[in-house]
Write a protein that holds these residues in place. Structure first.
Motif, PDB file in Angstrom:
ATOM      1  N   ASP A   1      63.926  35.679  49.833  1.00  0.00           N
ATOM      2  CA  ASP A   1      63.331  35.993  49.103  1.00  0.00           C
ATOM      3  C   ASP A   1      63.821  35.290  47.457  1.00  0.00           C
ATOM      4  O   ASP A   1      64.417  36.212  46.995  1.00  0.00           O
ATOM      5  CB  ASP A   1      62.489  37.496  49.079  1.00  0.00           C
ATOM      6  CG  ASP A   1      61.125  37.755  47.666  1.00  0.00           C
ATOM      7  OD1 ASP A   1      61.389  36.219  46.821  1.00  0.00           O
ATOM      8  OD2 ASP A   1      61.312  38.614  47.926  1.00  0.00           O
TER       9      ASP A   1
ATOM     10  N   ALA B   1      62.601  37.848  44.520  1.00  0.00           N
ATOM     11  CA  ALA B   1      63.013  39.172  44.133  1.00  0.00           C
ATOM     12  C   ALA B   1      63.880  39.585  42.876  1.00  0.00           C
ATOM     13  O   ALA B   1      64.176  38.020  42.049  1.00  0.00           O
ATOM     14  CB  ALA B   1      63.876  39.640  45.275  1.00  0.00           C
TER      15      ALA B   1
ATOM     16  N   ALA C   1      64.602  38.027  52.576  1.00  0.00           N
ATOM     17  CA  ALA C   1      63.024  37.716  53.184  1.00  0.00           C
ATOM     18  C   ALA C   1      61.992  38.147  54.182  1.00  0.00           C
ATOM     19  O   ALA C   1      61.091  38.325  54.229  1.00  0.00           O
ATOM     20  CB  ALA C   1      62.411  36.712  52.995  1.00  0.00           C
TER      21      ALA C   1
ATOM     22  N   ARG D   1      64.836  42.869  56.068  1.00  0.00           N
ATOM     23  CA  ARG D   1      63.526  42.608  55.000  1.00  0.00           C
ATOM     24  C   ARG D   1      63.620  43.124  53.308  1.00  0.00           C
ATOM     25  O   ARG D   1      62.952  44.540  53.342  1.00  0.00           O
ATOM     26  CB  ARG D   1      62.690  42.558  55.341  1.00  0.00           C
ATOM     27  CG  ARG D   1      61.491  41.984  54.415  1.00  0.00           C
ATOM     28  CD  ARG D   1      59.525  41.452  54.933  1.00  0.00           C
ATOM     29  NE  ARG D   1      58.956  41.175  53.409  1.00  0.00           N
ATOM     30  CZ  ARG D   1      57.762  40.781  54.280  1.00  0.00           C
ATOM     31  NH1 ARG D   1      57.107  41.109  55.013  1.00  0.00           N
ATOM     32  NH2 ARG D   1      57.037  40.079  52.614  1.00  0.00           N
TER      33      ARG D   1
END
Length: 347
Positions: A55, A58, A252, A264
């Motif tokens: 991700d 984030a 992610a 995740r």
């Protein structure tokens, strides 16, 4: 004091909580602490960067910090085709042609700051490298700002951002506000957010890498190799010093790494220093992986690796005829990356 022992103090004085934790857990390939996963082992590090979806926006990650400070749309927080296009553009800028175009700029600085002065007096390498880093950043971005002022603004922005997303024993109030103010000061010199983030990355890795690597070379008495094969020595010293020792990322998607479950949303602390086996004189595992690890791997690798190696090779080559000794070093406790505040070399 050995070169390794002296360099280790830089880590502990720059971010004592984080690096004490990493040192204590180094023998665990992958370790979960709540929703934070520490990744130490070279193969686990490789798997995360090449197989696990990450991700890029984030919180408490490099991309997340870039998005908060500059509004997004930067290399660090992009994904998909946009990220690939930005990487392709940056790889061209920092490729062999770009390095060749920039090289005369920093070689002139090394000649002015080192060749004559070291014959007669000690030289503090930190302001020399700061000028070199600022000049390089200006060359990369087309900025006409004073190189030292540009470098200082990039240092302050990175330091303020790092304080906002690295672990601490106590809550630190006002970190986000300080990070925003530092970013605003940098934006006055580099209004384009992409230029600003490029300068932050280039300046801070250069300041973390070059003085420490030169000090290691002097303490280990490697000046003969610096004279005959500075390129190979530069690659080795960048592995041993690991200028960007930890890569903060976030998963992610669910995954498994060396049999360890990654969920995740997990915060991942990828310990590039241990993946590079910087604690060993010679890597026990894959030497090529160890050499690349400080710069990331695969599509998550740093496009500036060639630039860093070229700058360090030229610095070592400029210092080698003088064979300087380390007279005094002082770690910078406020820097974003483990770095020296002072690195005095003399004959």
């Amino acid at each position: 004091m050995t070169a390794r022992t002296a360099d280790r103090t830089v880590y502990l004085r720059s971010h004592p909580v984080l690096f004490t934790l990493l040192a204590a857990t180094r023998r665990r390939p992958v370790l979960r602490l709540g929703r934070t996963v520490l990744v130490h082992h070279p193969e686990a590090y490789r798997e995360v960067l090449t197989r696990v979806p990450l991700d890029r926006t984030a919180g408490h990650t490099t991309g997340g910090a870039a998005a908060r400070l500059a509004g997004g749309g930067l290399l660090f927080d992009q994904s998909g085709p946009e990220h690939r296009d930005a990487r392709r553009e940056l790889t061209t800028l920092l490729g062999s042609g770009g390095v060749a175009a920039l090289r005369p700029l920093w070689q002139r600085i090394l000649t002015e700051e080192l060749s004559g002065p070291l014959r007669s007096r000690p030289v503090d390498l930190v302001p020399v490298v700061r000028r070199l880093a600022g000049t390089t950043a200006a060359g990369l971005t087309g900025s006409t700002a004073d190189p030292t002022a540009l470098a200082l603004a990039a240092e302050h922005a990175a330091a303020a951002t790092a304080r906002a997303h690295l672990p601490s024993l106590l809550p630190r109030r006002g970190d986000d506000r300080r990070a925003r103010l530092a970013a605003d000061r940098l934006a006055e010199l580099l209004p384009d957010p992409r230029d600003a983030m490029l300068a932050v990355a280039a300046v801070n890795t250069t300041l973390a890498a070059l003085p420490r690597a030169a000090a290691w070379c002097a303490r280990a008495e490697r000046w003969e190799q610096a004279r005959t094969d500075p390129g190979a020595l530069a690659a080795e010293l960048l592995r041993l010093t690991a200028a960007s020792p930890v890569l903060p990322r976030a998963a992610a998607a669910d995954a498994a790494v060396l049999g360890h479950r990654i969920r995740r949303g997990d915060r991942l602390l990828l310990v590039a220093r241990h993946a590079a086996e910087a604690h060993r004189d010679t890597p026990a595992g894959d030497p090529a992986l160890a050499t690349r690890a400080p710069f990331g791997l695969g599509r998550h690798s740093c496009p500036g690796a060639s630039l860093a190696r070229a700058q360090l090779a030229d610095l070592l080559g400029a210092l080698a005829p003088h064979r300087p000794r380390v007279l005094r070093t002082a770690a910078d406790p406020h820097s974003a990356l483990p770095a020296y505040r002072r690195c005095l070399l003399g004959r």
